[in-house]
Write an enzyme that holds these catalytic residues in place. Structure first.
Site, PDB file in Angstrom:
ATOM      1  CG  ASN A   1       1.674   1.161   3.701  1.00 37.71           C
ATOM      2  OD1 ASN A   1       0.508   1.445   3.452  1.00 37.71           O
ATOM      3  ND2 ASN A   1       2.709   1.690   3.063  1.00 37.71           N
ATOM      4  N   GLY A   2       1.026  -2.749   5.893  1.00 39.54           N
ATOM      5  CA  GLY A   2       1.511  -3.904   6.645  1.00 39.54           C
ATOM      6  C   GLY A   2       0.377  -4.772   7.149  1.00 39.54           C
TER       7      GLY A   2
ATOM      8  CE  LYS B   1       8.280  -9.647 -15.989  1.00 41.26           C
ATOM      9  NZ  LYS B   1       9.096  -9.236 -14.922  1.00 41.26           N
TER      10      LYS B   1
ATOM     11  CD  GLU C   1      11.507 -12.370 -15.095  1.00 35.53           C
ATOM     12  OE1 GLU C   1      11.153 -13.079 -14.145  1.00 35.53           O
ATOM     13  OE2 GLU C   1      11.224 -11.158 -15.194  1.00 35.53           O
TER      14      GLU C   1
ATOM     15  NE  ARG D   1       4.902   1.452  -1.875  1.00 36.91           N
ATOM     16  CZ  ARG D   1       6.121   1.120  -1.487  1.00 36.91           C
ATOM     17  NH1 ARG D   1       7.149   1.613  -2.104  1.00 36.91           N
ATOM     18  NH2 ARG D   1       6.306   0.323  -0.470  1.00 36.91           N
TER      19      ARG D   1
ATOM     20  CD1 TRP E   1      -2.228  -5.006  -4.301  1.00 34.55           C
ATOM     21  CD2 TRP E   1      -1.844  -6.234  -2.476  1.00 34.55           C
ATOM     22  NE1 TRP E   1      -2.027  -6.303  -4.701  1.00 34.55           N
ATOM     23  CE2 TRP E   1      -1.791  -7.074  -3.607  1.00 34.55           C
ATOM     24  CE3 TRP E   1      -1.636  -6.797  -1.216  1.00 34.55           C
ATOM     25  CZ2 TRP E   1      -1.528  -8.446  -3.515  1.00 34.55           C
ATOM     26  CZ3 TRP E   1      -1.380  -8.159  -1.126  1.00 34.55           C
ATOM     27  CH2 TRP E   1      -1.332  -8.966  -2.274  1.00 34.55           C
TER      28      TRP E   1
ATOM     29  CE  LYS F   1       8.653  -2.099  -9.409  1.00 35.16           C
ATOM     30  NZ  LYS F   1       8.981  -3.060 -10.489  1.00 35.16           N
TER      31      LYS F   1
ATOM     32  CB  CYS G   1      -0.866  -0.001   1.241  1.00 33.97           C
ATOM     33  SG  CYS G   1      -1.723  -1.555   1.513  1.00 33.97           S
TER      34      CYS G   1
ATOM     35  CG  HIS H   1       8.877 -36.458 -18.752  1.00 35.67           C
ATOM     36  ND1 HIS H   1       9.120 -37.813 -18.824  1.00 35.67           N
ATOM     37  CD2 HIS H   1       9.981 -35.857 -19.271  1.00 35.67           C
ATOM     38  CE1 HIS H   1      10.326 -38.019 -19.330  1.00 35.67           C
ATOM     39  NE2 HIS H   1      10.864 -36.845 -19.623  1.00 35.67           N
TER      40      HIS H   1
ATOM     41  CD  GLU I   1       4.844  -9.472 -13.468  1.00 35.60           C
ATOM     42  OE1 GLU I   1       4.539  -9.114 -12.340  1.00 35.60           O
ATOM     43  OE2 GLU I   1       6.020  -9.537 -13.859  1.00 35.60           O
TER      44      GLU I   1
HETATM   45  O1  M6R Z   1      11.300  -6.016  -4.997  1.00 37.59           O
HETATM   46  P1  M6R Z   1      11.675  -7.448  -5.222  1.00 37.59           P
HETATM   47  O2  M6R Z   1      12.659  -7.648  -6.316  1.00 37.59           O
HETATM   48  O3  M6R Z   1      12.109  -8.137  -3.946  1.00 37.59           O
HETATM   49  O4  M6R Z   1      10.313  -8.141  -5.667  1.00 37.59           O
HETATM   50  C1  M6R Z   1      10.226  -9.524  -5.871  1.00 37.59           C
HETATM   51  C2  M6R Z   1       8.990  -9.871  -6.652  1.00 37.59           C
HETATM   52  O5  M6R Z   1       7.847  -9.464  -5.969  1.00 37.59           O
HETATM   53  C3  M6R Z   1       8.991  -9.239  -8.044  1.00 37.59           C
HETATM   54  O6  M6R Z   1      10.111  -9.595  -8.785  1.00 37.59           O
HETATM   55  C4  M6R Z   1       7.723  -9.658  -8.817  1.00 37.59           C
HETATM   56  O7  M6R Z   1       7.777 -11.011  -9.126  1.00 37.59           O
HETATM   57  C5  M6R Z   1       7.587  -8.786 -10.065  1.00 37.59           C
HETATM   58  N1  M6R Z   1       6.242  -8.290 -10.179  1.00 37.59           N
HETATM   59  C6  M6R Z   1       7.857  -9.488 -11.321  1.00 37.59           C
HETATM   60  O8  M6R Z   1       7.758  -8.650 -12.425  1.00 37.59           O
END
Ligand code: M6R
Length: 598
Positions: free
Chosen positions: A97-98, A478, A474, A28, A73, A593, A2, A497, A481
Site C-alpha cells: 500500500n502506498g 455525495k 456536500e 478501501r 486501487w 475509502k 489498497c 454570474h 461520487e
Molecule cells: O477519511 P477522511 O475523512 O480524511 O477522507 C476525506 C475524503 O477523502 C472523504 O471525505 C471523501 O471525500 C468521501 N468519499 C466523501 O464521501
C-alpha cells in the site's frame, strides 16, 4: 486505499482467511486483487475486478498455513492483472500500500544491476530493491533495513521470502497492524479484516521490522535490536462490520445517524452544560482557527466555519489539505489548527497536521478511527464516535463532524457569554429532540419520488446561501461520487454570474432554505432558474414556503444545530438516485475509502 491481509499460523484454510479478509477490505480499493501462498513454492493468483473474480480462480481444496493478499486501487500503472499485487522478483514476494516516490531512480539503478521489469508499477521496483539487498546481505532483516533507508514516499508492505517460513512487515506513512490469537498471527492494513479472528492488535511503528512466524511476532528496531511487541485489546463491534439486513452499507449508515448523533454528543453533554465545558479543550485561548481537511471532511469544516464565526466570533479559515500543506501558513502562537478526518489516515491531512506540529502550533484532530495516525499525532483529539464507516461515501461520519463543530461553537459561546441562557436552554432541548427528528426525516417517502424525476439528468445543481451553501457542496459531492451525475453545489447568488447558462428544461435545481434571514433571496434565485425551465426541489424548515415542484419539509430547530438535520435528505436523495441508476453504491468507481496517497 489498497488493502493488505496476511496470515501465518496453524490453520490450513489460509486461502479462506485471505479471501474473507480481502472481501472486508474491498471497500478501501477494488480494481483488482491477488494472493500469494506457500505450498512447496510460493504461488500467486491475481484477478482484475472485484474480489469475487479472484475467488472464482481459487481452488478451495488447496491447504496452506501461510499467505498474503491485496486489493488494489491503481496509482502507478493501469488496472491490469500484471500490475495487480502480489509482485514477485527473485526471492521476494510482496503486497504494497502506498507510493514509492523515487521508484524511477531506483528502477534505473536496478536496471544497471540486470533487473528486468514486467510492469509499470512502483511496487515491482520495491520488490526488486528488497531482492537486491537480500542477495547482497543474505539476511532479509538487513535487506529491509536498507530498503527503508533508500525509499521515499509511503509504504505498508507484507513480505514473503523463498525458503523462509516467516512473513515480514514494514511501514511508513501507511497503516499496518498485526493481530494474534491461539491459531496464529495476522497482518492487515485495517483491523476490520481480522475482526472475526482477534481483537488483540499491535500497531506497527515506523522503522520497525516485524517478523511473523506461525507461533510468534518479533519486532526489530532500526538498529535491528529486538524490541518487545505491545498488543492492545481493541473494541471491534461486529454490528459495525455488518450490513444488518440493509441493501447497502450506505443505507445502513444513514439509518445509524440518530444513534451516532447521540454517541457524539453524549461524550460531552451528559451533565448539561458543565460537562460540555469541562471535557472539551480550552478554545478561548485562540484568536484564529485553521480547519484543514479533504473532501466531505473539508465541507464539514465549512459548516464549522459558519458556526464558530457566528456563535463564537473567532475568525476561521478552511483549507483543502493538499493545498494547505504546500502554502505559506499564516499562523501565530494563538492559532489552533483543526484537522478533520473520518479515517485519520488521509495523506494530505496528515501532512498538514505534521507541518503544524513541527511549527509548534496547537493541533486538534477531529477523527473517527481512534487508532489512526491522525488520532495519535494530534496534540488534542475529539472522537466522532460514529462507529465503523464502510460505504465509500461518508454519511454518518460527516454528520458527526458537523455535530462536533456545533458543540465546539456552543462551548466557546457559553464561555464567552455570546449566547443568552434562554438560547442555551433551547439548544440543549433541541439536542435531546434531534435523534427523533432525524428518524422522522429518514421515514419520509418523498425521496424516491424526487429521485425518479431527476435520476436521468446529466446535470444537477444544489444552491443555498450561508451555511446552506456549505451543505449544498456536500450534497453535490455525495450525488457525484455515487451516481456519477455532474453535480455542482453553488452559492445561490452566484448562479447568474455564468453557470445559469447551463440551465435547460427540467434541469434539477435543489434549493436549500433553512435561514429565515436569507431564504427570500434564495427563493428569488430559484424563480430565476424556474423561469428558464428548471425543475425545482426545495429543502426547507419554513412551512410558509411551498413554491417548489417538490418539497422536502424538515423540522425547524436552533440554527446552530439545523445543518445536522438538513444534510440528511441530501444523503438520502443521493442514495435513491444512485440506486435507480444501478450504480455500485458502496464502492463507486475510481474511489477509495481511505486516501493514503497524495
Ligand atoms: O477519511 P477522511 O475523512 O480524511 O477522507 C476525506 C475524503 O477523502 C472523504 O471525505 C471523501 O471525500 C468521501 N468519499 C466523501 O464521501
Amino acid at each position: 486505499m489498497c488493502g493488505i491481509i496476511g496470515y501465518n499460523g496453524k490453520r490450513i484454510d489460509t486461502l479462506k482467511i485471505l479471501i474473507d479478509g480481502l472481501n472486508s477490505l474491498e471497500y478501501r480499493g477494488y480494481d483488482s486483487s491477488g494472493i500469494a501462498f506457500k505450498t512447496n513454492k510460493i504461488n500467486i493468483i491475481k484477478s482484475v475486478g472485484k474480489v469475487c473474480e479472484l475467488e472464482k480462480k481459487i481452488d478451495s481444496n488447496i491447504k496452506t498455513n501461510i499467505g498474503i493478499g491485496h486489493t488494489r486501487w491503481a496509482t502507478h500503472g493501469k488496472v491490469s492483472e500484471l500490475n495487480s499485487h502480489p509482485h514477485n522478483v527473485g526471492d521476494i514476494t510482496i503486497v504494497h500500500n502506498g507510493i514509492i516516490e523515487n521508484f524511477k531512480d531506483i528502477r534505473n539503478d536496478l536496471l544497471k544491476q540486470n533487473y528486468k521489469f514486467n510492469t509499470e508499477t512502483d511496487t515491482e521496483v520495491a520488490c526488486a530493491l528488497i531482492d537486491y539487498y537480500y542477495k547482497k546481505y543474505k539476511d532479509i532483516k538487513i535487506a529491509l533495513n536498507h530498503f527503508e533507508k533508500k525509499v521515499r514516499g509511503s509504504f505498508a508492505l507484507a513480505i514473503m521470502v523463498n525458503n523462509n517460513d516467516n512473513l515480514y512487515a514494514i511501514r511508513k506513512n501507511s497503516p499496518l497492524i498485526i493481530a494474534k490469537n491461539k491459531d496464529g498471527n495476522y497482518i492487515s492494513s485495517d483491523s476490520i479484516a481480522v475482526s472475526k479472528y482477534s481483537n488483540n492488535i499491535l500497531y506497527l511503528e515506523e522503522n520497525v521490522i516485524a517478523e511473523i512466524s506461525a507461533k510468534s511476532v518479533k519486532l526489530f528496531n532500526k538498529d535491528l535490536k529486538e524490541i518487545k511487541p505491545k498488543f492492545t485489546k481493541i473494541d471491534i463491534s461486529k454490528e459495525d462490520a455488518d450490513k444488518c439486513g440493509y441493501a447497502h452499507y450506505m443505507l445502513k449508515e444513514i439509518h445509524d445517524e440518530p444513534r451516532v448523533f447521540k454517541n457524539t454528543t453524549n461524550q460531552f453533554i451528559y451533565n448539561q452544560i458543565e460537562s460540555l465545558l469541562k471535557d472539551m479543550p480550552n478554545f478561548t485561548k485562540y484568536n484564529n482557527i485553521h480547519i484543514v481537511a479533504c473532501g466531505s471532511a473539508y465541507h464539514a469544516g465549512l459548516v464549522g466555519k459558519y458556526l464558530i464565526e457566528e456563535y463564537a466570533s473567532i475568525p476561521v479559515t478552511v483549507e483543502i489539505a493538499s493545498e494547505y500543506r504546500y502554502k505559506k501558513p499564516f499562523y501565530n502562537k494563538k492559532t489552533l489548527v483543526i484537522v478533520v478526518s473520518q479515517s485519520g489516515e488521509t495523506a494530505d491531512t496528515l501532512a498538514a497536521l505534521r507541518m503544524a506540529n513541527d511549527d509548534n502550533i496547537d493541533t486538534l484532530g477531529i477523527v473517527n478511527v481512534e487508532t489512526s495516525t491522525i488520532s495519535r499525532e494530534s496534540k488534542m483529539v475529539i472522537y466522532l464516535k460514529a462507529g465503523k464507516e464502510i460505504a465509500v461515501a461518508t454519511t454518518k461520519a460527516y454528520l458527526a463532524q458537523i455535530t462536533v463543530f456545533a458543540l465546539i461553537a456552543l462551548n466557546i459561546a457559553i464561555k464567552n457569554k455570546t449566547l443568552s441562557e434562554k438560547e442555551i436552554n433551547t439548544i440543549l432541548n433541541d439536542i435531546n429532540k434531534l435523534p427523533v427528528y432525524l428518524e422522522e426525516i429518514i421515514k419520509q417517502d418523498i425521496y424516491q419520488i424526487i429521485a425518479t424525476n431527476i435520476y436521468k439528468n446529466d446535470n444537477i445543481f444544489l444552491i443555498g446561501r450561508g451555511i446552506d451553501y456549505a451543505l449544498a457542496m456536500e450534497g453535490a459531492l455525495k450525488l457525484k461520487e455515487i451516481s456519477y451525475i455532474n453535480c455542482q453545489g453553488y452559492a445561490a447568488g452566484e448562479l447568474k454570474h455564468g453557470t445559469i447558462s447551463l440551465i435547460e428544461k427540467n434541469t434539477p435545481v435543489i434549493g436549500i432554505l433553512t435561514d429565515d434571514n436569507i431564504s427570500e433571496k434564495t427563493i428569488s434565485n430559484l424563480e430565476e432558474v424556474k423561469s428558464r425551465g428548471a425543475l425545482i426541489v426545495g429543502i426547507t424548515n419554513d412551512t410558509k414556503i411551498n413554491n417548489f415542484d417538490y418539497l422536502i419539509s424538515i423540522p425547524k430547530i436552533h440554527k446552530l444545530l439545523q445543518p445536522i438535520l438538513t444534510i440528511l435528505p441530501l444523503q438520502i436523495i443521493s442514495y435513491e438516485v444512485a440506486k435507480l441508476r444501478k450504480c455500485d453504491i458502496d464502492k463507486p468507481k475510481n474511489l477509495a475509502k481511505s486516501v493514503t496517497v497524495e
